[in-house]
Design an enzyme around this catalytic site. Structure first.
Site, mmCIF file in Angstrom:
data_model
loop_
_atom_site.group_PDB
_atom_site.id
_atom_site.type_symbol
_atom_site.label_atom_id
_atom_site.label_comp_id
_atom_site.label_asym_id
_atom_site.label_seq_id
_atom_site.Cartn_x
_atom_site.Cartn_y
_atom_site.Cartn_z
ATOM 1 N N ASP A 1 -53.913 30.670 121.350
ATOM 2 C CA ASP A 1 -55.175 31.136 121.897
ATOM 3 C C ASP A 1 -55.466 32.506 121.321
ATOM 4 O O ASP A 1 -54.563 33.182 120.862
ATOM 5 C CB ASP A 1 -55.037 31.313 123.414
ATOM 6 C CG ASP A 1 -55.186 30.002 124.143
ATOM 7 O OD1 ASP A 1 -55.758 29.091 123.557
ATOM 8 O OD2 ASP A 1 -54.710 29.934 125.297
ATOM 9 N N ASP B 1 -53.687 28.383 128.898
ATOM 10 C CA ASP B 1 -53.669 28.943 130.238
ATOM 11 C C ASP B 1 -54.449 28.084 131.234
ATOM 12 O O ASP B 1 -54.095 28.002 132.378
ATOM 13 C CB ASP B 1 -54.165 30.391 130.245
ATOM 14 C CG ASP B 1 -55.408 30.569 129.385
ATOM 15 O OD1 ASP B 1 -56.080 29.549 129.104
ATOM 16 O OD2 ASP B 1 -55.705 31.702 129.010
ATOM 17 N N ASP C 1 -55.784 22.708 129.587
ATOM 18 C CA ASP C 1 -54.881 22.867 128.459
ATOM 19 C C ASP C 1 -53.632 22.032 128.676
ATOM 20 O O ASP C 1 -52.858 21.826 127.746
ATOM 21 C CB ASP C 1 -54.448 24.330 128.309
ATOM 22 C CG ASP C 1 -55.530 25.167 127.682
ATOM 23 O OD1 ASP C 1 -56.391 24.588 127.007
ATOM 24 O OD2 ASP C 1 -55.508 26.393 127.864
#
Lengths: 919, 288
Positions: A310, A651, A655
């Site tokens: 990310d 997070d 996901d």
């Protein structure tokens, strides 16, 4: 109720529905409810009975007893159980037939004990690692997403909700709100259409648990190793069973040989050692902010070849920070590091003074009280991200912002709104002589410029001509091109005669000028990369790990961050860059020339998996921007199709399928949702990308060290096995007993082999390519051959020399020992003659035989000390690695010698253990 | 955690294995080229030759450094084992059962005794000297032929009634059987500390308190001191162990007795784990 029955629509999704395609009354009818009164309590109870409470079903856990039993029969345990079974059978037969041979009983009991104890140990280790996890979720305060759908869709901006049906996809439409999301502002009334597992989040959660737990690379390696060793054990055992039967040994004796061969071949202590090594590493990693949920994930991280990371919070600091300023026709850059205390750019210009005043005053954000002692960057602020950035920025440069605001009392204010795109406030000045009011304004640069007629250059107002406007445009484009959020600032001193001290400002009628202002400067903000990240990315690069950025952000911002952290290196270009440089259309560019790629989520949506594969293959530096978390799963699968071991960070709740699917899912400890943490194999306590790289290093180290441990452990197997083979073939008195072997495997050798887990990394650990999971096995041919056929043989030779020496010194010269087995073991011969004519009773011979066991044992132990020192290194020279850098090795060596001494001299009189004091 | 899908069908595995054994493309046999195999075999050959050489060298050095007359250590043989003839072993140790009226049950026992005593005929003992004084026969020099030490003669006639000469059946048919007790040889072992060790047999177990009526040969059932110390096979090649014979005179028929014959003398100790150290235990049952 949704027009498209094929979509997620009908059967599933949201729990709260504001409106829908159906009118309110239709809805009321369908759900038997009323907007005003809600469900009747009887009906509510009925639905509750039908659907269960509005909660997610926890994932199905394996019952503890099953886990425990798995430990009991997994791996080598089954072989040892067979050994124990044979011992008992042969004891039973012996007992029935002739004089009791209780050592068969002991052996069976000891073998069973070994299995049970190692099983309990492994179970305990596993349980302990889960416990770390449980306590963890209580420790870290859950940061609830303050934005609406972020936990579900990953959108970082709050989404507005209304009664309009706007999209066929229930996730996109505006008239549905979802379970687990939070309402940031406003009120709404809705009808619950689904609960519990039938909500979107419930479906995602069950999808995540459906992806299933497959074997980790290390589990596969261990399994491979167990098969290998068990294969060797069983084939040698069966071979010698046949040999001994054909040499006319009794079947029962042959079975006892078989047990001995199996016990000698199975490294009983090894699996426990591996578990301990892994949990030691897990502990070490927890100290470095990587919390490992699944012990085996430790090693998986080491074999990672692609990390899909990310951006926000992982690569970046997750807070807006002022990065650049533009005033006096010049761009200045600001310090964006985590712990800034000063700003180095030139602050002497009067324009800066004016700009800083606007930044300070035209800002609604405030520090929470009571944080005066904290560093500015750590203080909590009430206000949005940009305002917070500006507040902290001015606090760093000017000092106490609140007192400056107090001196410049605010008399009127228009907060930012999306129509105006500016924010305005009017203040008294802090100069008591100056009775003018100061109007300050900030907002979208183009809107601000529209309202200005002058621009401040070196403290002087100058008319805003086209040349200056051009300069502004250039600066604005440049800052925007860096992916930064740009704000414009302007001010106006209101003339004293028109606006006396008593003037009442009315923000609704705007009885004050909002045009012909003086443009002062631009500030641009970005969520800057963490300072440790560029270093970590370059480490990954030299370690042969590809870092892919997957973000929901705008491509320009994503690319800018990727460039600044080195995910896209300075020299590489994307297809678009090449097109721009050569001034040709994008389509004409040879895609192979571009090493970097920035892929937009919208493009990804239309791509076939072949196209995605091609991108993943051909570009070494990839950024996926504007992606939804669902697309993350597609990216992970794409990477896995390339044969990569993929680590993925995440997070949000959705996901979790990607986290599960990845070889190693990494959840964020601070920003991560519980669902993500549950699905992940590892939790990053500080959300920092650099910690992943530390984890990779530890993972590689443990793989190397496990190799050392296994090589160390396998070596002595030959020295334990040869005695049986030679005993059968040459009929010499038994050189080593089965129980003695167990004492080596589970006594003297355990601590040294764990000590190898503390071995420091050999120099090149992060300069190698990741291990290829198909080729670079934990136990490969070289390791096995080197351990078994070279070092193992040397050990056996050494141990046999000791054996013959002990017998010779007691009166049995080597020549007398050959072929002596039958008489030697005969109970009825109590005047057995040695080479010197002395005569021995059966028990005296047995006692001598135990002395032989002890000598053989000591010999192996001492040679294992040397082996331990050999095994310290695989590539480096022992002197380069240092003999004393790993202190634990010495603890291991001393423990080994100590245990041997205790066994020989302390327990030398316990007959069941077959140890005798040596002289 | 994700998959490492390595599921292959059986035929694929077989094909893989065949390709491993002989890969026609790369000409590799079991993963190596032929010349490579030759080299590696040569390497291992050399390695094992060196290892065997080292082993042989170690054993050679061991043999060179070892004393040919007596072992370096004797800590394992502190007290001599005692053996019994005839020796018939049952499930748990010596067990001698026979029937007075059935020749077949005791003929084997008698044969054992005759065979055993064959080594004690005057002819077998002709190399040994006659000794009379009841003291240790200490020899510091090699006085015997071929650089050996002398040994004292022990002939079966010293066992008188149990010699098998006067009574070739050793009293078995009469129910008064002879048993021969032999003490194991230990190099440089001086039993009895100046007094000749003697054999004493008693009942054990329930009959423990009952006196055992027996005759011992030679007189008093002693091992004369001049048979000690033993200097080892190389120094005393013709040495033979002294014997003591016991003739049980009054054994109740048809009852199994447990009898222990102990050698009594300083330096002769017993070991709880070893039924034959310093003593010999056996079961005896005479039927009629």
């Amino acid at each position: 109720m949704f027009p498209d029955p094929g979509s997620l629509g009908n059967k599933n999704s949201s729990s709260l529905m504001l409106c829908s395609l159906l009118s309110t009354s239709e809805l009321e009818m369908k759900y038997g409810t009323s907007i005003d009164k809600g469900l009747s309590s009887a009906r509510a109870a009925e639905i509750l009975a039908r659907d269960g409470p509005n909660a997610l079903t926890p994932p199905k856990a394996t019952p503890e007893i099953v886990k425990f039993l798995k430990q009991m029969i997994g791996g080598f345990s089954i072989l040892l159980w067979i050994g124990a079974g044979f011992s008992w059978i042969s004891f039973g037969i012996h007992n029935y037939k002739e004089a009791s041979r209780s050592h068969q009983l002991y052996l069976g009991v000891v073998l069973a004990l070994v299995v049970i104890l190692t099983g309990i140990f492994a179970y305990y280790q596993e349980a302990k690692s889960t416990n770390i996890m449980a306590s963890f979720s209580k420790m870290i305060p859950q940061v609830r997403a303050t934005v609406d759908n972020s936990s579900l869709t990953g959108e970082s901006e709050p989404q507005s909700r209304s009664c309009d049906f706007t999209h066929e996809n229930p996730l996109e439409t505006r008239n549905i709100a979802f379970y687990s999301t939070t309402c940031v502002e406003g009120t709404a009334t809705g009808i619950v259409i689904n609960t519990g597992d039938r909500t979107i989040i419930g479906r995602i959660a069950s999808l995540a648990s459906g992806v299933g737990n497959e074997k980790t690379p290390i589990a596969i390696e261990i399994e491979h190793f167990v098969y290998l060793v068990a294969g060797v054990a069983i084939s040698i055992g069966v071979l010698f069973f046949i040999i001994s039967v054909s040499m006319r040994y009794k079947i029962l004796d042959s079975i006892i040989f078989l047990i001995g061969i199996i016990v000698a071949n199975v490294p009983e202590g090894l699996l426990a050692t591996v578990t301990v090594s892994l949990s030691l590493t897990a502990k070490r990693m927890a100290k470095k902010n990587c919390l490992v949920k699944n012990l085996e994930a430790v090693e998986t991280l080491g074999s990672t070849s692609i990390i899909c990371s990310d951006k926000t919070g992982t690569l970046t600091q997750n807070r807006m920070t002022v990065a650049h300023l533009w005033f006096d026709n010049q761009i200045y850059s600001a310090d964006t590091s985590e712990d800034q205390t000063t700003q180095p750019f030139d602050q002497s210009s009067p324009t800066w003074t004016a700009l800083s005043k606007i930044v300070t005053l035209c800002n609604r954000a405030e520090f929470r009280p009571g944080q005066e002692n904290l560093p500015i960057m750590k203080r909590v602020v009430v206000g949005d991200a940009s305002e917070t950035a500006l507040l902290k920025f001015s606090e760093v440069i000017l000092g106490d912002v609140m007192s400056i605001r107090a001196q410049n009392r605010k008399v009127a204010e228009i907060p930012f709104n999306s129509t105006n795109k500016f924010q305005l406030s009017i203040h008294e000045t802090d100069d008591p002589q100056d009775k003018r009011f100061l109007l300050v304004m900030k907002g979208a640069p183009e809107r601000i410029l529209e309202r200005c007629s002058t621009i401040m250059i070196n403290g002087k107002e100058e008319p805003l001509d086209s040349e200056k406007a051009e300069a502004f445009q250039t600066a604005y484009m440049e800052l925007g091109g860096m992916g930064e959020r740009v704000l414009g600032f302007c001010h106006l001193y209101l003339p004293e005669n028109e606006f006396p001290e008593t003037f009442q400002f009315d923000t609704d009628s705007m009885n004050f000028p909002t045009s012909n202002l003086c443009f002062v400067g631009l500030l641009s903000m970005i969520d800057p990369p963490r300072s440790t990240v560029p270093d970590a990315v370059s480490k990954c690069r030299s370690a042969g790990i590809k870092v892919i950025m997957v973000t929901g952000d705008h491509p320009i911002t994503a690319k800018a961050i990727a460039k600044s952290v080195g995910i896209i290196s300075a020299t590489s270009e994307t297809v678009e860059d090449i097109a721009k440089r050569l001034n040709i259309p994008v389509e004409q560019v040879n895609r192979r020339e571009a090493t970097a790629a920035v892929v937009n989520g919208m493009e990804l949506k239309d791509m076939s998996s072949e196209q995605l594969d091609e991108i993943l293959r051909n570009h070494t530096e990839i950024v996926f921007a504007r992606t939804s978390p669902q697309q993350k799963l597609i990216i992970v699968e794409g990477c896995q199709r390339q044969g990569a071991v993929v680590a993925v960070t995440g997070d949000g709740v959705n996901d979790s399928p990607a986290l599960k699917k990845a070889d190693i899912g990494i959840a964020m400890g601070i920003a991560g949702s519980d669902a993500a943490k549950n699905a992940a194999d590892m939790v990053l306590l500080d959300d920092n990308f650099a910690s992943i790289v530390t984890g990779v290093e530890e993972g590689r180290l443990i793989f190397d060290n496990l190799k050392k441990t296994i090589a160390y452990t396998l070596t002595k197997n030959i020295a334990e096995l040869c005695p049986f083979l030679i005993y059968i073939i040459a009929s010499i008195p038994m050189p080593i007993g089965t129980i003695t072997i167990l004492f080596i495997d589970l006594g003297t050798d355990i601590i040294p082999s764990v000590a190898l887990a503390y071995e420091k990394a050999e120099s090149d650990i992060m300069n190698r390519r990741p291990r290829n999971k198909r080729r670079d096995r934990l136990v490969n041919q070289q390791l096995a051959v080197y351990s078994y056929l070279q070092i193992g043989i040397m050990q056996s030779v050494g141990a046999f020399v000791t054996y013959f020496t002990v017998y010779a010194e007691q009166g049995f010269l080597p020549s007398t020992l050959l072929g002596v087995r039958v008489n030697w073991e005969n109970n009825a011969i109590n005047d057995f003659e040695d080479s010197y004519g002395q005569q021995w009773t059966h028990y005296q011979r047995m006692y001598l035989q135990w002395t032989g066991y002890t000598a053989f044992f000591v010999s192996i132990t001492i040679q294992q000390v040397a082996d331990l020192i050999i095994r310290k290194t695989r590539r480096n020279s022992i002197f380069r690695q240092g003999l004393f850098r790993n202190k634990v090795i010495w603890v291991g060596i001393f423990s080994q010698i100590g245990i041997a001494l205790i066994l020989t001299y302390g327990l030398g009189h316990v007959t069941a253990l077959n140890f005798t004091p040596l002289r | 955690m994700a998959t490492l899908n390595e599921k292959k069908t059986c035929s694929e595995r077989m094909a893989d294995f065949r390709r491993f054994v002989w890969n026609p493309e790369t000409k590799l046999f079991m993963g190596r080229s032929l010349i490579n195999w030759v080299w590696i075999s040569l390497y291992y050959l050399a390695f094992y030759v060196v290892m065997s050489g080292l082993f042989a060298l170690s054993i050679y050095c061991l043999m060179r450094t070892i004393n040919p007359y007596e072992p370096d250590y004797q800590d394992q043989l502190k007290s001599p084992g005692v053996t019994l003839r005839p020796d018939v072993y049952g499930d748990r140790g010596l067990r001698i059962y026979y029937n007075v009226s059935d020749n077949k049950t005791w003929e084997g026992l008698v044969t054992t005794l005759h065979t055993f005593l064959a080594a004690y005929t005057p002819a077998a003992q002709h190399l040994n000297i006659n000794c009379t004084n009841n003291t240790y026969f200490i020899q510091d020099t090699f006085d015997g032929p071929n650089n050996t030490k002398l040994s004292c003669k022990f002939t079966s006639d010293m066992l008188q009634n149990c010699s098998g000469i006067t009574d070739p059946t050793f009293g078995y048919p009469e129910g008064k059987p002879c048993f021969i007790i032999k003490m194991n040889r230990i190099i440089k072992f001086y039993p009895g500390n100046g007094t000749a060790p003697r054999v004493n047999c008693t009942y054990v177990g329930e009959e423990g308190s009952r006196p055992l009526d027996a005759d011992y040969y030679p007189g008093n059932g002693t091992f004369s001191l001049h048979y000690f110390p033993y200097y080892g096979k190389k120094a005393q090649p013709s040495y033979s162990n002294p014997l003591v014979a016991v003739k049980f005179l009054n054994i109740t028929r048809n009852v199994e007795f447990k009898i222990v014959c102990k050698v009594i003398g300083a330096g002769i100790t017993f070991n709880v784990h070893d039924p034959y150290e310093g003593k010999v235990e056996f079961k005896l049952k005479i039927e009629d």
